[in-house]
Design a protein around this motif. Structure first.
Motif, PDB file in Angstrom:
ATOM      1  N   UNK A 159       0.869  -1.176   0.000  1.00 45.34           N
ATOM      2  CA  UNK A 159       0.000   0.000   0.000  1.00 45.34           C
ATOM      3  C   UNK A 159       0.907   1.227   0.000  1.00 45.34           C
ATOM      4  N   UNK A 160       0.557   2.246  -0.803  1.00 45.75           N
ATOM      5  CA  UNK A 160       1.356   3.467  -0.907  1.00 45.75           C
ATOM      6  C   UNK A 160       0.468   4.656  -0.549  1.00 45.75           C
ATOM      7  N   UNK A 161       0.967   5.527   0.314  1.00 45.09           N
ATOM      8  CA  UNK A 161       0.253   6.739   0.730  1.00 45.09           C
ATOM      9  C   UNK A 161       1.134   7.941   0.401  1.00 45.09           C
ATOM     10  N   UNK A 162       0.649   8.837  -0.491  1.00 48.65           N
ATOM     11  CA  UNK A 162       1.448  10.003  -0.886  1.00 48.65           C
ATOM     12  C   UNK A 162       0.540  11.225  -0.977  1.00 48.65           C
ATOM     13  N   UNK A 163       1.007  12.329  -0.461  1.00 47.91           N
ATOM     14  CA  UNK A 163       0.299  13.604  -0.593  1.00 47.91           C
ATOM     15  C   UNK A 163       0.367  14.062  -2.060  1.00 47.91           C
ATOM     16  N   UNK A 164      -0.698  14.642  -2.581  1.00 44.59           N
ATOM     17  CA  UNK A 164      -0.756  15.020  -4.001  1.00 44.59           C
ATOM     18  C   UNK A 164       0.068  16.285  -4.261  1.00 44.59           C
ATOM     19  N   UNK A 165       1.368  16.107  -4.231  1.00 44.63           N
ATOM     20  CA  UNK A 165       2.314  17.166  -4.561  1.00 44.63           C
ATOM     21  C   UNK A 165       3.409  16.580  -5.438  1.00 44.63           C
ATOM     22  N   UNK A 166       3.930  17.359  -6.380  1.00 45.76           N
ATOM     23  CA  UNK A 166       4.992  16.924  -7.293  1.00 45.76           C
ATOM     24  C   UNK A 166       4.569  15.662  -8.046  1.00 45.76           C
ATOM     25  N   UNK A 167       3.308  15.574  -8.422  1.00 44.47           N
ATOM     26  CA  UNK A 167       2.785  14.355  -9.049  1.00 44.47           C
ATOM     27  C   UNK A 167       3.419  14.051 -10.396  1.00 44.47           C
ATOM     28  N   UNK A 168       3.983  15.061 -11.048  1.00 46.41           N
ATOM     29  CA  UNK A 168       4.591  14.820 -12.356  1.00 46.41           C
ATOM     30  C   UNK A 168       5.795  13.893 -12.263  1.00 46.41           C
ATOM     31  N   UNK A 169       6.355  13.760 -11.077  1.00 47.35           N
ATOM     32  CA  UNK A 169       7.559  12.944 -10.909  1.00 47.35           C
ATOM     33  C   UNK A 169       7.233  11.475 -10.610  1.00 47.35           C
ATOM     34  N   UNK A 170       6.015  11.190 -10.127  1.00 49.57           N
ATOM     35  CA  UNK A 170       5.776   9.823  -9.663  1.00 49.57           C
ATOM     36  C   UNK A 170       4.403   9.225 -10.012  1.00 49.57           C
ATOM     37  N   UNK A 171       3.428  10.037 -10.438  1.00 39.99           N
ATOM     38  CA  UNK A 171       2.072   9.509 -10.615  1.00 39.99           C
ATOM     39  C   UNK A 171       2.021   8.419 -11.703  1.00 39.99           C
ATOM     40  N   UNK A 172       2.701   8.606 -12.810  1.00 40.51           N
ATOM     41  CA  UNK A 172       2.639   7.634 -13.904  1.00 40.51           C
ATOM     42  C   UNK A 172       3.187   6.280 -13.473  1.00 40.51           C
ATOM     43  N   UNK A 173       4.324   6.289 -12.767  1.00 44.53           N
ATOM     44  CA  UNK A 173       4.921   5.040 -12.300  1.00 44.53           C
ATOM     45  C   UNK A 173       4.034   4.366 -11.254  1.00 44.53           C
ATOM     46  N   UNK A 174       3.376   5.178 -10.417  1.00 49.13           N
ATOM     47  CA  UNK A 174       2.489   4.621  -9.393  1.00 49.13           C
ATOM     48  C   UNK A 174       1.338   3.854 -10.033  1.00 49.13           C
ATOM     49  N   UNK A 175       0.751   4.405 -11.074  1.00 50.22           N
ATOM     50  CA  UNK A 175      -0.380   3.733 -11.718  1.00 50.22           C
ATOM     51  C   UNK A 175       0.049   2.455 -12.434  1.00 50.22           C
ATOM     52  N   UNK A 176       1.334   2.353 -12.806  1.00 49.42           N
ATOM     53  CA  UNK A 176       1.826   1.134 -13.431  1.00 49.42           C
ATOM     54  C   UNK A 176       2.066   0.032 -12.396  1.00 49.42           C
ATOM     55  N   UNK A 177       2.595   0.428 -11.255  1.00 49.16           N
ATOM     56  CA  UNK A 177       2.951  -0.557 -10.232  1.00 49.16           C
ATOM     57  C   UNK A 177       1.720  -1.046  -9.480  1.00 49.16           C
ATOM     58  N   UNK A 178       0.796  -0.147  -9.180  1.00 49.62           N
ATOM     59  CA  UNK A 178      -0.354  -0.493  -8.334  1.00 49.62           C
ATOM     60  C   UNK A 178      -1.546  -0.924  -9.184  1.00 49.62           C
TER      61      UNK A 178
END
Length: 645
Positions: A101-120
């Motif tokens: 499970x990953x919990x992240x505040x919605x900041x700097x999403x351009x750096x990690x959102x795409x990879x998160x949707x691939x992994x999860x």
């Protein structure tokens, strides 16, 4: 914008937010994780993800434990979220059955959102203003869930391998376990119920007690109380051993918890954590019912059997170890309740003894056989007069038998039997009672006559303390004259009426006692004094040792007077009872007379058969478990024939 001060600045207000002097980073906390910003978030996540075996991964664990553990919760700060998610992706690749499970505040999403949707597999947003994510956070919370890549059905992987083909990571040291060398749960690689397949395995020393020595372990001590443990015994009962799962049925703590509670444990629930500790203790006790040498030899023989099987072209000579059904077939519930009972305060030690604790097993067995499940699952095999009952009661199973044996070995026994009362001590006690009787008034003589008779009947009849109050007054009166004139050897016939140990129903026993022993104990004289008192009161029936209401007394009623006599004897005759002896601890009204009489009989060369016949010791065993038809002791009409012999 309002708290930061931008909105106020547009209206010319320079007294809010950054314009007031606050740091801009307090409003854009790129360095803080979600759980550091919102209290209560941890409890909320565990409420739906489950609290058992959950690992909250910190930044210093991203490249270590995060690559090994199965159930992980990642809470990276937004500024480093891309690195954390990349590490999570590698962990997922290594351990496809792991859950994250990953919990992240919605900041700097351009750096990690795409990879998160691939992994999860699932990504969702928790808006601000909810019970778990307040308005003060300003930005929503993004949560990603990565499920296991393989979703096996019941039966686990394609087919569970035999124990010697299994490989796993130790739950303790994280070392790799190959060829079944360790302790594997019998449900390993099997999915039971709605849960993921069990992956619990340990190398021997890592399966250790988690009760912080709450449960007592008997250790050898010398006379001064110093513990004398051998080096190889220091971890005895505290850790498991390689191959324990091959000598004892074994399900891991989590599987046993599920069998009992039908759910996963909750990490912050005290009752669940205590149950897990008790389960671990019960498993270790069952394992230690077998000595280390036995476990080692058994494992070595198994390895040798594998080599022989390979040479013969046999691929799998052993049955698979599981899975077990999701129910308490081991009797683990009874085991943990019994263990908790063992922590009750004891009489001679800090906790109760094994003999007291094990009685809890009888309750569970009786309750099972009284239930519909137990009654319907039991069957009887009969031939002629012999019967054998077949039962599915868990407390009669292999695991519980091993648990009980191991628990007994761990706890040991503290035996403090009543010290035998020697003949010289009894003579001195009777002299004290004689003095009191001689100087007593008419109303007090009954008390001393009762006391003297109790001591003499206990000793000369080798009776237990609780048996003496069963003396029947009517039988003594009835056969009084016959014992005085009918035989060359004068005696007193004592009739005992009541329920005796190991006998069914009420029994009537006769015991002939010598009128006067060779050492000078005047049994008939003292009983005559008591009978005279009863004649004066007009009492001829009922118990000989009675209360004012006519009911049999309890042996404990005589204990205070008995201890007083012993203390007086100790004061006057230190050669008989040492001055440092605690008579209230070492002697007892229940067994001291019987043990003393038996010891004296042996010293005088009385045959063992006679002693056993008088004490009613081995007759049930000789009858192969059946009660003898002579009611354990012959009636007076038969006994009187052997008085002269």
């Amino acid at each position: 914008m309002k708290e930061q001060g931008t909105d106020a600045l547009s209206r010319g207000d320079l007294t809010e937010g950054v314009m007031r002097g606050d740091s801009i980073m307090t409003f854009v906390p790129l360095h803080l994780s979600a759980i550091h910003r919102q209290s209560g978030l941890r409890f909320w996540v565990e409420s739906w993800f489950g609290a058992e075996e959950v690992n909250w991964i910190t930044p210093d664990q991203w490249f270590t434990d995060g690559q090994k553990l199965n159930r992980c919760i990642w809470t990276p700060p937004p500024a480093a979220a891309d690195v954390a998610i990349e590490s999570l992706a590698k962990s997922k690749h290594k351990r496809p059955m792991s859950e994250h499970v990953v919990l992240i505040l919605r900041l700097m999403t351009s750096r990690w959102r795409k990879l998160l949707t691939k992994v999860c597999d699932v990504v969702f947003t928790v808006p601000v203003g909810t019970d778990v994510w307040g308005y003060s956070q300003h930005e929503p919370l993004i949560i990603g869930i990565a499920f296991p890549l393989i979703s096996p059905g019941l039966g686990g992987y394609e087919a569970q391998k035999s124990w010697w083909k299994l490989k796993a990571t130790c739950e303790g040291c994280k070392s790799l376990l190959l060829n079944g060398e360790g302790i594997f749960c019998a449900n390993f690689a099997y999915s039971r119920g709605d849960w993921m397949p069990c992956q619990k395995a340990w190398c021997g020393p890592c399966y250790d007690a988690i009760d912080l020595k709450e449960f007592p372990i008997m250790e050898p001590e010398d006379e001064d109380g110093f513990v004398t443990l051998k080096s190889q015994d220091k971890l005895r009962f505290l850790v498991g051993r390689k191959g324990d799962h091959l000598t004892c049925p074994f399900q891991c703590d989590l599987c046993q918890f599920r069998n009992i509670q039908k759910r996963n444990p909750i990490h912050n629930k005290v009752e669940d954590m205590r149950l897990l500790r008790c389960i671990r203790r019960a498993n270790l006790d069952a394992m230690w019912s077998r000595e280390t040498q036995t476990v080692t030899k058994n494992f070595n023989l198994a390895v040798r059997a594998i080599d022989i099987s390979k040479a013969l072209g046999i691929d799998d000579p052993f049955p698979v170890m599981g899975p077990f059904p999701v129910q308490d077939v081991f009797g683990m519930l009874a085991a943990v309740v019994t263990l908790t009972r063992s922590l009750d305060v004891g009489k001679y030690a800090a906790t109760v003894q094994y003999g007291t604790m094990r009685k809890m097993r009888f309750f569970f067995s009786n309750a099972f056989h009284a239930s519909a499940e137990g009654y319907c699952s039991s069957s009887v095999m009969a031939k002629d007069t012999r019967k054998l009952m077949l039962t599915e009661c868990p407390t009669y199973g292999t695991f519980f038998e091993l648990f009980a044996r191991g628990c007994h070995k761990r706890m040991g026994d503290i035996v403090k039997p009543d010290r035998a009362l020697s003949l010289p001590i009894l003579h001195h006690i009777m002299s004290l009672v004689e003095k009191d009787w001689q100087t007593a008034g008419p109303q007090e003589r009954y008390k001393y006559a009762l006391e003297g008779c109790f001591y003499l009947i206990s000793y000369c009849g080798a009776l237990r303390g609780e048996e003496v109050p069963m003396t029947d007054l009517n039988s003594v009166f009835k056969h009084w004259d016959e014992g005085d004139i009918a035989f060359p050897r004068k005696h007193v016939a004592i009739g005992l009426m009541g329920r005796f140990k190991n006998q069914i129903g009420k029994k009537y026993h006769f015991i002939p006692l010598a009128a006067e022993t060779k050492s000078g104990l005047k049994v008939r004289e003292w009983i005559c004094r008591l009978l005279d008192e009863y004649r004066a009161m007009g009492i001829f029936n009922g118990p000989m040792f009675r209360t004012t209401a006519g009911q049999p007394i309890k042996a404990s009623c005589m204990e205070e007077d008995f201890f007083s006599r012993l203390e007086k004897t100790q004061e006057e005759r230190p050669d008989l009872i040492p001055a440092d002896a605690d008579v209230t601890e070492e002697y007892g009204i229940y067994r001291s007379f019987r043990r003393g009489a038996t010891s004296e009989a042996k010293n005088r060369g009385v045959k063992r058969e006679i002693i056993e016949d008088n004490n009613r010791w081995r007759k049930v065993e000789r009858a192969q478990g059946k009660h003898t038809s002579s009611s354990m002791l012959e009636h007076y009409t038969d006994v009187r024939l052997i008085i002269d012999h």
